[in-house]
Design a protein around this motif. Structure first.
Motif, PDB file in Angstrom:
ATOM      1  N   ASP A 419      38.573  39.953  43.454  1.00 19.80           N
ATOM      2  CA  ASP A 419      37.416  39.160  43.859  1.00 19.80           C
ATOM      3  C   ASP A 419      36.743  39.852  45.048  1.00 19.80           C
ATOM      4  O   ASP A 419      37.262  39.841  46.163  1.00 19.80           O
ATOM      5  N   VAL A 420      35.609  40.465  44.778  1.00 15.08           N
ATOM      6  CA  VAL A 420      34.798  41.077  45.844  1.00 15.08           C
ATOM      7  C   VAL A 420      33.392  40.482  45.807  1.00 15.08           C
ATOM      8  O   VAL A 420      32.406  41.138  46.112  1.00 15.08           O
ATOM      9  N   SER A 421      33.309  39.209  45.412  1.00  8.74           N
ATOM     10  CA  SER A 421      32.021  38.528  45.332  1.00  8.74           C
ATOM     11  C   SER A 421      31.396  38.362  46.714  1.00  8.74           C
ATOM     12  O   SER A 421      32.091  38.397  47.735  1.00  8.74           O
ATOM     13  N   ARG A 422      30.068  38.220  46.721  1.00  8.27           N
ATOM     14  CA  ARG A 422      29.307  37.994  47.951  1.00  8.27           C
ATOM     15  C   ARG A 422      29.559  39.078  48.992  1.00  8.27           C
ATOM     16  O   ARG A 422      29.921  38.812  50.129  1.00  8.27           O
ATOM     17  N   ASN A 423      29.373  40.324  48.561  1.00  7.88           N
ATOM     18  CA  ASN A 423      29.429  41.475  49.443  1.00  7.88           C
ATOM     19  C   ASN A 423      28.185  42.339  49.197  1.00  7.88           C
ATOM     20  O   ASN A 423      27.133  41.804  48.782  1.00  7.88           O
ATOM     21  N   LEU A 424      28.309  43.626  49.423  1.00  2.01           N
ATOM     22  CA  LEU A 424      27.192  44.562  49.231  1.00  2.01           C
ATOM     23  C   LEU A 424      27.592  45.647  48.238  1.00  2.01           C
ATOM     24  O   LEU A 424      27.222  46.811  48.380  1.00  2.01           O
ATOM     25  N   VAL A 425      28.366  45.260  47.233  1.00  2.00           N
ATOM     26  CA  VAL A 425      28.906  46.208  46.267  1.00  2.00           C
ATOM     27  C   VAL A 425      27.791  46.688  45.329  1.00  2.00           C
ATOM     28  O   VAL A 425      26.965  45.890  44.872  1.00  2.00           O
ATOM     29  N   PHE A 426      27.775  47.989  45.025  1.00  3.13           N
ATOM     30  CA  PHE A 426      26.747  48.543  44.151  1.00  3.13           C
ATOM     31  C   PHE A 426      27.397  49.357  43.038  1.00  3.13           C
ATOM     32  O   PHE A 426      28.617  49.467  42.946  1.00  3.13           O
ATOM     33  N   GLY A 427      26.559  49.958  42.175  1.00  4.79           N
ATOM     34  CA  GLY A 427      27.051  50.751  41.057  1.00  4.79           C
ATOM     35  C   GLY A 427      27.195  49.911  39.797  1.00  4.79           C
ATOM     36  O   GLY A 427      26.653  48.812  39.687  1.00  4.79           O
ATOM     37  N   LYS A 428      27.939  50.412  38.844  1.00  4.22           N
ATOM     38  CA  LYS A 428      28.178  49.731  37.576  1.00  4.22           C
ATOM     39  C   LYS A 428      29.561  49.077  37.561  1.00  4.22           C
ATOM     40  O   LYS A 428      30.425  49.423  38.365  1.00  4.22           O
ATOM     41  N   VAL A 429      29.759  48.165  36.632  1.00  2.97           N
ATOM     42  CA  VAL A 429      31.074  47.552  36.425  1.00  2.97           C
ATOM     43  C   VAL A 429      31.855  48.465  35.481  1.00  2.97           C
ATOM     44  O   VAL A 429      31.446  48.654  34.333  1.00  2.97           O
ATOM     45  N   PRO A 430      32.960  49.044  35.927  1.00  6.22           N
ATOM     46  CA  PRO A 430      33.690  50.001  35.084  1.00  6.22           C
ATOM     47  C   PRO A 430      34.469  49.321  33.966  1.00  6.22           C
ATOM     48  O   PRO A 430      34.833  48.138  34.056  1.00  6.22           O
ATOM     49  N   LYS A 431      34.774  50.080  32.926  1.00 10.50           N
ATOM     50  CA  LYS A 431      35.533  49.551  31.792  1.00 10.50           C
ATOM     51  C   LYS A 431      36.942  49.137  32.181  1.00 10.50           C
ATOM     52  O   LYS A 431      37.561  48.300  31.517  1.00 10.50           O
ATOM     53  N   THR A 432      37.447  49.712  33.260  1.00 13.47           N
ATOM     54  CA  THR A 432      38.839  49.441  33.656  1.00 13.47           C
ATOM     55  C   THR A 432      39.067  47.989  34.074  1.00 13.47           C
ATOM     56  O   THR A 432      40.216  47.556  34.180  1.00 13.47           O
ATOM     57  N   VAL A 433      37.989  47.199  34.292  1.00 15.92           N
ATOM     58  CA  VAL A 433      38.190  45.790  34.666  1.00 15.92           C
ATOM     59  C   VAL A 433      38.750  44.981  33.500  1.00 15.92           C
ATOM     60  O   VAL A 433      39.219  43.858  33.695  1.00 15.92           O
ATOM     61  N   SER A 434      38.708  45.533  32.292  1.00 20.27           N
ATOM     62  CA  SER A 434      39.157  44.782  31.117  1.00 20.27           C
ATOM     63  C   SER A 434      40.639  44.426  31.186  1.00 20.27           C
ATOM     64  O   SER A 434      41.097  43.488  30.524  1.00 20.27           O
ATOM     65  N   GLY A 435      41.412  45.137  31.986  1.00 22.50           N
ATOM     66  CA  GLY A 435      42.835  44.857  32.118  1.00 22.50           C
ATOM     67  C   GLY A 435      43.160  43.744  33.098  1.00 22.50           C
ATOM     68  O   GLY A 435      44.316  43.328  33.220  1.00 22.50           O
ATOM     69  N   LEU A 436      42.133  43.216  33.803  1.00 21.48           N
ATOM     70  CA  LEU A 436      42.352  42.153  34.781  1.00 21.48           C
ATOM     71  C   LEU A 436      42.467  40.796  34.099  1.00 21.48           C
ATOM     72  O   LEU A 436      41.938  40.570  33.018  1.00 21.48           O
ATOM     73  N   ASP A 437      43.162  39.860  34.763  1.00 18.83           N
ATOM     74  CA  ASP A 437      43.193  38.473  34.300  1.00 18.83           C
ATOM     75  C   ASP A 437      42.010  37.687  34.862  1.00 18.83           C
ATOM     76  O   ASP A 437      41.453  36.821  34.198  1.00 18.83           O
ATOM     77  N   ARG A 438      41.649  38.000  36.120  1.00 18.18           N
ATOM     78  CA  ARG A 438      40.540  37.311  36.763  1.00 18.18           C
ATOM     79  C   ARG A 438      39.699  38.319  37.539  1.00 18.18           C
ATOM     80  O   ARG A 438      40.237  39.190  38.228  1.00 18.18           O
ATOM     81  N   LEU A 439      38.385  38.148  37.425  1.00  9.80           N
ATOM     82  CA  LEU A 439      37.446  39.051  38.086  1.00  9.80           C
ATOM     83  C   LEU A 439      36.273  38.242  38.605  1.00  9.80           C
ATOM     84  O   LEU A 439      35.761  37.363  37.916  1.00  9.80           O
ATOM     85  N   ASN A 440      35.842  38.537  39.837  1.00 11.37           N
ATOM     86  CA  ASN A 440      34.613  37.948  40.377  1.00 11.37           C
ATOM     87  C   ASN A 440      33.896  39.014  41.196  1.00 11.37           C
ATOM     88  O   ASN A 440      34.378  39.415  42.262  1.00 11.37           O
ATOM     89  N   VAL A 441      32.764  39.483  40.663  1.00  7.86           N
ATOM     90  CA  VAL A 441      31.926  40.459  41.382  1.00  7.86           C
ATOM     91  C   VAL A 441      30.517  39.890  41.562  1.00  7.86           C
ATOM     92  O   VAL A 441      29.555  40.633  41.726  1.00  7.86           O
ATOM     93  N   SER A 442      30.403  38.569  41.544  1.00  7.44           N
ATOM     94  CA  SER A 442      29.095  37.920  41.627  1.00  7.44           C
ATOM     95  C   SER A 442      28.450  38.127  43.002  1.00  7.44           C
ATOM     96  O   SER A 442      29.140  38.371  43.998  1.00  7.44           O
ATOM     97  N   TYR A 443      27.126  38.022  43.029  1.00  6.02           N
ATOM     98  CA  TYR A 443      26.336  38.106  44.257  1.00  6.02           C
ATOM     99  C   TYR A 443      26.579  39.404  45.017  1.00  6.02           C
ATOM    100  O   TYR A 443      27.005  39.413  46.169  1.00  6.02           O
ATOM    101  N   ASN A 444      26.339  40.499  44.320  1.00  9.43           N
ATOM    102  CA  ASN A 444      26.365  41.834  44.908  1.00  9.43           C
ATOM    103  C   ASN A 444      25.095  42.579  44.467  1.00  9.43           C
ATOM    104  O   ASN A 444      24.071  41.929  44.187  1.00  9.43           O
ATOM    105  N   HIS A 445      25.162  43.883  44.394  1.00  7.55           N
ATOM    106  CA  HIS A 445      24.006  44.681  43.989  1.00  7.55           C
ATOM    107  C   HIS A 445      24.359  45.577  42.804  1.00  7.55           C
ATOM    108  O   HIS A 445      23.928  46.720  42.720  1.00  7.55           O
TER     109      HIS A 445
END
Length: 477
Positions: A419-445
């Motif tokens: 969970d790195v939501s509500r930060n200043l994260v940029f770039g693309k979402v990599p394919k490697t996130v598919s192995g996670l159970d939970r992901l939150n990258v909302s409210y970034n760039h």
């Protein structure tokens, strides 16, 4: 918190008993009859625990059975929690009362044993140790439990018993261990438990017990472990707990509704390994006397209303620390945390930390399983830190000012929560996130097409230009 302490003495006892060599003569007919009746009450045994239990063979050679002088003295049947087919389903036959020389019964992690409190226990004059744990026994604990006055250990950990703890339990004065945790028990702790002066383990956690915690702990000079967490206890931490200072190793009072301040006398607990006061309504400052807890490995003060200043601790190596969601302004991750060579869980959410993450240089990252730095004012990038963790399970850093390219983050195979939501994260979402159970990258760039994954739209919302399922389809060039 890791809960292994209630089994330490049990394991030692079991190892001792296993050294006994059964005699070669056949077991007593009453014992064979009682055991076969127990087997007949079992409706499912998918892992074949009882396969060796066959009529006409020596029951002293059966799996889980120990004998002395041709009489069954111990039953040890345990399921393996990591194997879904390792259980027994059925009821406990009252015919086990035929095993009159039985000293110990250990039914652990069998999961699907049902029925009321096992009354056959009242007909076993030599019984000293009862561990029927992680099953589905239900109904009230009868007042007649007070007749088991010969017991040295009684554990019904994780069943479904309801109603109050009978006051008659005060008659079990030889008890060294009393574990009724993980049930649905209600009411208050009977004051008569103070008569159990030989207790070294008292576990009543994970019930629905209420009222104040009795102020009777001067009665337990041998107590090593006190677990009352996850109930509905109110009031202050009793002053008599100070009497446990010489020997107590585990003090777990978390997830109740306790009020008042953390008592300064806790600094006298020089042998304390675990202190859990999290998820209460404690106020005031953390006493400076806690600096004396040099052997503390697990400290949880989270989710209270504690205020600055937080004392400098002299702990040699903390394993898990949770100070999250109080009113602290730590400014930085404490040096006594950073220097720990064995820490595996660090949770400092909403702790008023203002620092650049690259400036934090922990002594080791190898053992880290969990890191929660959410809702602080941390800048910089976690890439260097996370790229050095091989076994990380969870990383939470929502609500900071972290700025980094998500594609540069190494997502190790063990990582399940990010969970790195509500930060200043940029770039693309990599394919490697598919192995996670939970992901939150909302409210970034973040931008670009999302990889195929199982996460809801809320995990990606509020970014600059993400597209693709579960968000809107990407526009064709």
């Amino acid at each position: 918190m890791k809960h292994h302490h209630q089994y330490l003495s049990l394991l030692l006892l079991f190892l001792t008993v296993r050294c006994l060599t059964p005699t070669s003569a056949a077991c007593h007919v009453d014992d064979e009859t009682g055991l076969l009746s127990f087997k007949s009450g079992i409706k499912a045994d998918p892992s074949n625990m009882l396969t060796s239990w066959k009529k006409g063979t020596d029951c002293c050679t059966w799996s889980g059975v120990n004998c002395d002088n041709n009489r069954v003295t111990m039953l040890f049947l345990t399921g393996q929690t990591d194997k879904s087919n390792s259980f027994l389903s059925g009821t406990i036959s009252p015919s086990l009362s035929k095993l009159t020389f039985l000293n110990g019964i250990y039914f652990q992690n069998l999961r699907y044993l049902t029925g009321p409190f096992p009354t056959f226990l009242f007909h076993l004059p030599n019984l000293k140790h009862v561990y029927i744990e992680n099953s589905k026994l239900s109904g009230p604990i009868p007042a007649s439990v007070g007749n088991l006055t010969q017991l040295g250990a009684l554990s019904f950990y994780f069943n479904r018993f309801t109603g109050p703890i009978p006051s008659s339990i005060s008659r079990l004065t030889p008890l060294g261990q009393l574990n009724l945790g993980g049930n649905l028990l209600t009411g208050s702790i009977p004051n008569g438990i103070k008569n159990l002066n030989n207790l070294y383990v008292l576990t009543l956690e994970r019930n629905r017990l209420s009222g104040p915690i009795p102020d009777f702990f001067a009665s337990f000079p041998e107590l090593r472990s006190l677990s009352l967490s996850r109930n509905k206890f109110t009031g202050k931490i009793p002053a008599s707990i100070s009497a446990l200072a010489p020997k107590l190793i585990y003090l777990e009072l978390g997830r109740n509704a306790l009020t008042g301040q953390i008592p300064a006398f806790l600094g006298n607990f020089k042998t304390l390994d675990t202190l859990d006061l999290g998820h209460n309504m404690l106020t005031g400052t953390v006493p400076t006397t806690l600096a004396n807890l040099t052997k503390i490995f697990n400290l949880d003060l989270s989710h209270n209303q504690l205020v600055d200043p937080f004392p400098q601790l002299n702990v040699k190596g903390i394993e898990s620390l949770d100070l999250s969601y109080n009113k602290f302004h730590l400014k930085e991750i404490p040096k006594w945390v950073t220097s720990s060579p064995i820490i595996y869980s660090l949770k400092l959410a909403n702790c008023g930390i203002k620092m650049k993450l690259e400036d934090w240089k922990p002594a080791q990252t190898y053992f880290y399983d969990y890191i929660d730095l959410s809702w602080n004012q941390i800048t910089g990038s976690p890439v260097g830190l996370l790229n050095k963790t091989d076994y990380l399970v969870g990383f939470w850093a929502a609500g900071n000012k972290l700025k980094f390219n998500l594609e540069s983050l190494r997502i190790v195979q063990t990582l399940k929560h990010l969970d790195v939501s509500r930060n200043l994260v940029f770039g693309k979402v990599p394919k490697t996130v598919s192995g996670l159970d939970r992901l939150n990258v909302s409210y970034n760039h973040l931008c670009g097409q999302l990889p195929v994954a199982k996460f809801p739209a809320s995990a990606f919302s509020g970014n600059d230009c993400l597209c693709g399922s579960p968000l809107a389809a990407c526009k064709k060039a």
